[in-house]
Design a protein around this motif. Structure first.
Motif: not given
Length: 615
Positions: A209-215, A250-254, A286-294
């Protein structure tokens, strides 16, 4: 203009994972009640009733009895008997019971495999089968005939749909074949469906289990910014701009999966899958940063994941109501780009959600996401889906609106305050729906129009007694219903759930009065009920004192008695952020390290749920 349909797949019995082992101390009194009322219920002497499930909840214990003929279940026919926490029968559901059965021979003449082959041919299923079931039933046809049948449900990747085929188990005749999905097509019928590429077999690997971020859009760019559709806030073929980028949160992906050096949008509650065309990727990286735009396809993948996960945690953890699909180990499977890109979305009985991309991408609007999840919630709690008068559609609309209104982004004087599908609808693509209809039950028009009666009544109750209590009564009430319950009986069940929770979670007689008044105003007929809160329930209503509120460092929780209890604190995303013990001369909880915001303190053993603000 055609009305857009946010669709679901009907049929099939999917047991909710809230169901406990099929044993209950109330089985004998429930059977006595059925026996005493068998003549009035019209139960044929040759049929029997078998305890099929037991669900223990905050309202008591619900027993479901499946109607049987010589050990074969009768399709969509059951009796529900509910006992409140005092051990008394407070609700019964008998509307789905088949009373016009005829005694038949229940040994099939053809095999299940032969029947399934006929279903494959009849449904024109091609390519990989995403989901299948094939069960033997006693079945009452539309003409009133009683037959022994195999009921096959096939979800193929090609010829997309959820195809229900009824095969006569004696003759092998295909009695009916239909797609039990409900669609609004905005593409040509002869459009090409890309073939799904088979994924290579992988060896089992260890995951963490890991924590990530995303928009995400929370719930959509128009509500977040107070804007109207058009200009920089138009779909424009999924093109992004500064305004739409700034409307993201910006939110946490739990608890997302990390395996083989790859992060995936998967946890215990929700998992991304490629269910129907087009064949997009799963957006692992490969990164936990799911930082996409629409404008990037990964944005819808993250947006759907976060909203489903947040809602499922709220139900199962914050409210403490077990509600999950029986498939895929209780996780909701979703495809953020499905249905060949058409302008609709659907829920299927296999516990999957699929979102189209016509107009505004459905996966960009939390209302669409939570509406489809609402179909699943209804299904998992009731054991089936009834949409004859729009009940399931109304449940989906309510669940979406309950969340979006809680964000307080529109004032009650704004028309958007009552809009469902604020970004996906109410625009040139389709009209959307509302939760302030003046129509009363049973209403008129399509079941999509009638659905608004149910959601509007619930939202008026919401405005009077608050989100959490309305959500609780709604969810617990659905747990008393059956696969064929209509709006009328669902209103009785939801109010009864509120009655059964008197003295818990802050429910009082004023709440029951509000529910009665609003359901009655909507045209539902409710049994007479005089609300009196018993002395023991009055004490139970306020078992502890929680202060100060707001709090900056130490929260004081005064329990009655010295018993030690486990206390849990959840944020408003439904994620547990703290756990400790209180009681036994310890009444202080240090919350100084929590970020400022709203939280919910729960002590399950004494059924405490208290909201507080951390300064």
């Amino acid at each position: 203009m055609n009305q857009k349909i946010i669709s679901l797949v009907l049929g099939g019995i999917l047991c909710c994972s809230a169901l406990n082992a099929q044993e209950s101390s109330f089985e004998a009194p429930a059977k006595n009640w059925i026996k005493e009322n068998s003549r009035n219920l019209g139960i044929p002497e040759f049929s029997g009733l078998t305890l099929s499930s037991v669900r223990k909840s905050n309202t008591g214990e619900t027993l479901r009895f499946q109607q049987m003929v010589k050990n074969v279940p009768v399709f969509q026919s059951e009796i529900v008997v509910h006992f409140n926490k005092s051990g008394k029968i407070s609700y019964t559901g008998t509307e789905s019971l088949k009373k016009n059965l005829k005694d038949i021979h229940t040994v099939p003449s053809i095999s299940a495999s032969d029947a399934f082959k006929k279903a494959i041919v009849a449904s024109k299923a091609q390519g990989e089968i995403i989901y299948q079931e094939n069960k033997l039933f006693v079945y009452v046809t539309e003409e009133g005939d009683t037959k022994l049948v195999y009921r096959a449900v096939i979800n193929p990747y090609e010829n997309s749909g959820s195809w229900e085929t009824i095969v006569d188990a004696k003759t092998g005749e295909v009695i009916s074949i239909k797609d039990i999905s409900v669609y609004h097509h905005r593409h040509n019928d002869d459009s090409h469906t890309p073939k799904k590429k088979k994924e290579p077999k992988r060896e089992k690997i260890i995951s963490f289990k890991a924590s990530g971020s995303g928009y995400v859009f929370d719930p959509d760019p128009l509500s977040k910014t107070g804007s109207a559709y058009g200009g920089n806030f138009a779909d424009n073929n999924d093109v992004t701009n500064t305004n739409l980028d700034n409307a993201r949160t910006l939110v946490t992906l739990s608890d997302i999966e990390f395996a083989n050096n790859v992060y995936k949008l998967k946890n215990a509650y929700v998992e991304i899958r490629n269910i129907s065309a087009p064949n997009t990727t799963l957006f692992t990286q490969a990164t936990n940063q799911f930082l996409f735009n629409r404008s990037e396809s990964g944005f819808e993948a993250v947006n759907v994941f976060w909203h489903i996960d947040k809602s499922m945690r709220y139900i199962n953890e914050t409210l403490g109501i077990t509600c999950r699909p029986a498939t895929n180990a209780g996780a909701v499977l979703y495809d953020p780009h499905g249905l060949s890109g058409s302008d609709n979305s659907r829920y299927t009985t296999s516990g999957t959600l699929e979102f189209g991309q016509g107009g505004v991408d459905d996966g960009e609007d939390a209302d669409v996401i939570l509406h489809e999840l609402g179909h699943g919630i209804h299904h998992w709690l009731s054991g089936g889906v009834s949409n004859a008068d729009g009940l399931s559609e109304g449940c989906g609309d309510y669940w979406a609106q309950s969340y979006s209104r809680s964000l307080n982004q529109w004032s009650s004087s704004d028309p958007e305050y009552n809009w469902v599908f604020s970004w996906d609808g109410h625009n040139p693509f389709w009209d959307g729906r509302i939760t302030n209809t003046t129509m009363t039950y049973p209403g008129s028009g399509s079941y999509y129009s009638k659905a608004q009666i149910w959601s509007a009544a619930l939202m008026r109750i919401y405005n009077r007694i608050g989100k959490e209590k309305t959500d609780r009564a709604f969810l617990e009430g659905l747990g008393l219903t059956t696969s064929t319950t209509n709006q009328q009986n669902a209103a009785i069940a939801v109010r009864q759930a509120g009655i059964d929770m008197l003295g818990q979670f802050g429910f009082n007689c004023n709440d029951i009065t509000a529910m009665t008044e609003e359901f009655t105003a909507a045209g539902y007929v409710l049994p007479e009920f005089s609300c009196t809160l018993a002395t023991k329930e009055t004490v139970k209503e306020t078992p502890v004192s929680v202060y100060p509120n707001p709090v900056s460092d130490v929260l004081i929780v005064l329990l009655k008695g010295n018993k030690e209890e486990k206390a849990e604190i959840y944020n408003m995303e439904g994620r547990k952020v703290m756990e400790t013990t209180i009681g036994n001369n310890n009444n202080r909880i240090d919350v100084s390290n929590l970020p400022a915001g709203n939280y919910i303190l729960t002590v399950k053993e004494i059924e405490l749920s208290a909201k507080f603000i951390k300064k």
